[in-house]
Design a protein around this motif. Structure first.
Motif, mmCIF file in Angstrom:
data_model
loop_
_atom_site.group_PDB
_atom_site.id
_atom_site.type_symbol
_atom_site.label_atom_id
_atom_site.label_comp_id
_atom_site.label_asym_id
_atom_site.label_seq_id
_atom_site.Cartn_x
_atom_site.Cartn_y
_atom_site.Cartn_z
ATOM 1 N N LEU A 133 0.827 -1.209 0.000
ATOM 2 C CA LEU A 133 0.000 0.000 0.000
ATOM 3 C C LEU A 133 0.863 1.261 0.000
ATOM 4 O O LEU A 133 0.541 2.245 -0.656
ATOM 5 C CB LEU A 133 -0.922 0.006 1.217
ATOM 6 N N ALA A 134 1.957 1.210 0.749
ATOM 7 C CA ALA A 134 2.817 2.392 0.881
ATOM 8 C C ALA A 134 3.468 2.774 -0.439
ATOM 9 O O ALA A 134 3.686 3.957 -0.714
ATOM 10 C CB ALA A 134 3.886 2.145 1.949
ATOM 11 N N ILE A 135 3.781 1.776 -1.282
ATOM 12 C CA ILE A 135 4.474 2.066 -2.541
ATOM 13 C C ILE A 135 3.524 2.049 -3.735
ATOM 14 O O ILE A 135 3.955 2.259 -4.872
ATOM 15 C CB ILE A 135 5.618 1.068 -2.790
ATOM 16 N N ALA A 136 2.232 1.818 -3.485
ATOM 17 C CA ALA A 136 1.265 1.709 -4.587
ATOM 18 C C ALA A 136 1.135 3.033 -5.329
ATOM 19 O O ALA A 136 1.111 4.108 -4.722
ATOM 20 C CB ALA A 136 -0.093 1.271 -4.050
ATOM 21 N N ASP A 137 1.023 2.955 -6.661
ATOM 22 C CA ASP A 137 0.784 4.158 -7.449
ATOM 23 C C ASP A 137 -0.718 4.427 -7.510
ATOM 24 O O ASP A 137 -1.528 3.649 -6.998
ATOM 25 C CB ASP A 137 1.381 4.035 -8.855
ATOM 26 N N VAL A 154 -3.342 1.745 -8.750
ATOM 27 C CA VAL A 154 -3.592 0.676 -7.776
ATOM 28 C C VAL A 154 -4.510 1.177 -6.674
ATOM 29 O O VAL A 154 -5.448 0.483 -6.257
ATOM 30 C CB VAL A 154 -2.265 0.160 -7.189
ATOM 31 N N LEU A 155 -4.272 2.396 -6.197
ATOM 32 C CA LEU A 155 -5.123 2.955 -5.147
ATOM 33 C C LEU A 155 -6.549 3.152 -5.650
ATOM 34 O O LEU A 155 -7.513 2.921 -4.910
ATOM 35 C CB LEU A 155 -4.537 4.281 -4.653
ATOM 36 N N ARG A 156 -6.690 3.576 -6.904
ATOM 37 C CA ARG A 156 -8.028 3.718 -7.483
ATOM 38 C C ARG A 156 -8.731 2.362 -7.540
ATOM 39 O O ARG A 156 -9.930 2.262 -7.309
ATOM 40 C CB ARG A 156 -7.943 4.316 -8.891
ATOM 41 N N SER A 157 -7.957 1.312 -7.825
ATOM 42 C CA SER A 157 -8.533 -0.026 -7.892
ATOM 43 C C SER A 157 -9.110 -0.446 -6.547
ATOM 44 O O SER A 157 -10.139 -1.134 -6.488
ATOM 45 C CB SER A 157 -7.471 -1.030 -8.348
ATOM 46 N N LEU A 158 -8.481 -0.033 -5.459
ATOM 47 C CA LEU A 158 -9.003 -0.360 -4.136
ATOM 48 C C LEU A 158 -10.407 0.207 -3.932
ATOM 49 O O LEU A 158 -11.245 -0.393 -3.259
ATOM 50 C CB LEU A 158 -8.068 0.194 -3.048
ATOM 51 N N LEU A 159 -10.659 1.361 -4.527
ATOM 52 C CA LEU A 159 -11.958 2.017 -4.375
ATOM 53 C C LEU A 159 -13.002 1.482 -5.345
ATOM 54 O O LEU A 159 -14.150 1.241 -4.966
ATOM 55 C CB LEU A 159 -11.810 3.529 -4.590
ATOM 56 N N THR A 203 -4.777 9.283 -2.623
ATOM 57 C CA THR A 203 -3.516 9.083 -1.918
ATOM 58 C C THR A 203 -3.762 8.124 -0.749
ATOM 59 O O THR A 203 -4.909 7.877 -0.370
ATOM 60 C CB THR A 203 -2.935 10.398 -1.380
ATOM 61 N N ALA A 204 -2.684 7.598 -0.201
ATOM 62 C CA ALA A 204 -2.793 6.664 0.923
ATOM 63 C C ALA A 204 -1.875 7.086 2.057
ATOM 64 O O ALA A 204 -0.763 7.573 1.825
ATOM 65 C CB ALA A 204 -2.455 5.248 0.469
ATOM 66 N N THR A 235 -4.483 -9.315 -5.230
ATOM 67 C CA THR A 235 -4.588 -8.362 -6.330
ATOM 68 C C THR A 235 -3.662 -7.166 -6.156
ATOM 69 O O THR A 235 -3.482 -6.389 -7.078
ATOM 70 C CB THR A 235 -6.036 -7.860 -6.463
ATOM 71 N N LEU A 236 -3.084 -7.012 -4.960
ATOM 72 C CA LEU A 236 -2.060 -5.994 -4.757
ATOM 73 C C LEU A 236 -0.726 -6.541 -5.258
ATOM 74 O O LEU A 236 -0.460 -7.741 -5.153
ATOM 75 C CB LEU A 236 -1.931 -5.642 -3.272
ATOM 76 N N ARG A 237 0.101 -5.666 -5.767
ATOM 77 C CA ARG A 237 1.417 -6.095 -6.225
ATOM 78 C C ARG A 237 2.351 -6.089 -5.033
ATOM 79 O O ARG A 237 3.000 -5.093 -4.723
ATOM 80 C CB ARG A 237 1.917 -5.189 -7.342
ATOM 81 N N LEU A 238 2.425 -7.207 -4.331
ATOM 82 C CA LEU A 238 3.223 -7.292 -3.119
ATOM 83 C C LEU A 238 4.712 -7.223 -3.457
ATOM 84 O O LEU A 238 5.175 -7.880 -4.387
ATOM 85 C CB LEU A 238 2.925 -8.595 -2.376
#
Length: 301
Positions: A27-31, A34-39, A56-57, A264-267
């Motif tokens: 989450l900290a490094i997500a662009d 990816v953050l939009r995908s969470l929503l 933003t996160a 689904t997150l890019r770990l």
């Protein structure tokens, strides 16, 4: 990116050994995509794609109880108004076109709002950026910024309902004041049929993100979620989990919690730049790279 919207059976079948810290790091490094995908790809969806502005996160936010921090917060703009010439192409726009005609001026503009100040004493460059982000073309931005003092720029807008569909159009009057030092003030007022527009374009929202750890029960997880919702004064919450049964998923959804799978997150994984197949990275093939973990790492076969 694969669609992370899952059925309850798929939630039950999915398993992963990603740790709590690995998910927080992802989450900290997500662009922003990816953050939009969470929503927009959570189950159920938090906000429709065309209603999302910037995202933003924040990670590891202190909670009401010092021992129970919120794993993360998604800050996003929820769009409430759009310019009539930039509205989404969906069924809502077609319905509006048949119900309301812009020539029904007296009906659509029978109420008037007070005068609002959108921005006060901001630099010219910031004023240009603000109006451009709203959807005005460069020509419209120039026309707005260089209006005579007694003139208004008039434009038609639509409001969006809770589901993201277009509702009744309204007319917005905008004026600007430029000062000798180069500062700009932007003001506006709205003429509308019944309900006053909530804001100029969007409102800021905060949604707590909770990561379900291995061994953490349903009650304990829901307690943490409810504490986070109370702290942020929001009914929304996002739960990220690597292991979730169908029954648990159903229980969380019934409690107003949106679900997203960690898969689904890019770990980030342990990285060795000297052996990475990502040729587009500036650290590729460098044995002296300081990078220890990377979501883009791909081992050379």
């Amino acid at each position: 990116m694969a669609n992370p919207v899952l059925t309850l059976t798929e939630f039950e079948q999915q398993r992963s050994h990603a740790s709590h810290d690995e998910i927080q790091l992802a989450l900290a490094i997500a662009d922003e995509p990816v953050l939009r995908s969470l929503l927009e790809d959570a189950t159920p969806i938090i906000v429709p794609p065309h209603r999302i502005g910037s995202v933003t996160a924040e990670i590891g936010v202190p909670g009401l109880d010092v021992d129970r921090a919120i794993d993360g917060i998604l800050r996003f703009e929820a769009i409430h108004c759009v310019l009539a010439n930039t509205q989404p192409n969906d069924e809502g726009s077609a319905k509006i076109g048949s119900q309301h005609r812009l020539q029904d001026y007296s009906y659509l503009t029978r109420h008037r709002s007070e005068l609002y100040t959108l921005a006060q004493d901001i630099p010219l460059s910031q004023a240009i950026a603000l109006l451009s982000q709203t959807g005005f073309s460069p020509e419209q931005v120039k026309a707005i910024l260089y209006l005579p003092n007694d003139a208004w720029h008039k434009s038609w807008w639509y409001t969006l309902d809770a589901a993201g569909y277009l509702t009744a159009p309204f007319q917005r009057f905008i004026r600007t004041r430029q000062y000798a030092d180069g500062a700009v003030t932007i003001q506006y007022k709205d003429y509308y049929a019944e309900e006053r527009p909530l804001c100029f374009k969007s409102k800021d929202h905060r949604t707590p993100v909770i990561i379900k750890s291995e061994g953490q029960g349903f009650r304990e997880t829901l307690e943490k979620i409810n504490q986070a919702r109370e702290q942020l004064n929001t009914p929304q919450a996002l739960l990220i989990s690597t292991t979730l049964s169908g029954l648990e998923a159903q229980g969380f959804i019934r409690q107003g919690v949106s679900l997203y799978t960690a898969q689904t997150l890019r770990l980030p994984t342990s990285a060795n730049c000297a052996r990475c197949a990502n040729l587009g990275c500036p650290m590729n093939s460098r044995a002296d790279s300081p990078v220890m973990t990377c979501a883009q790492f791909s081992l050379v076969s």
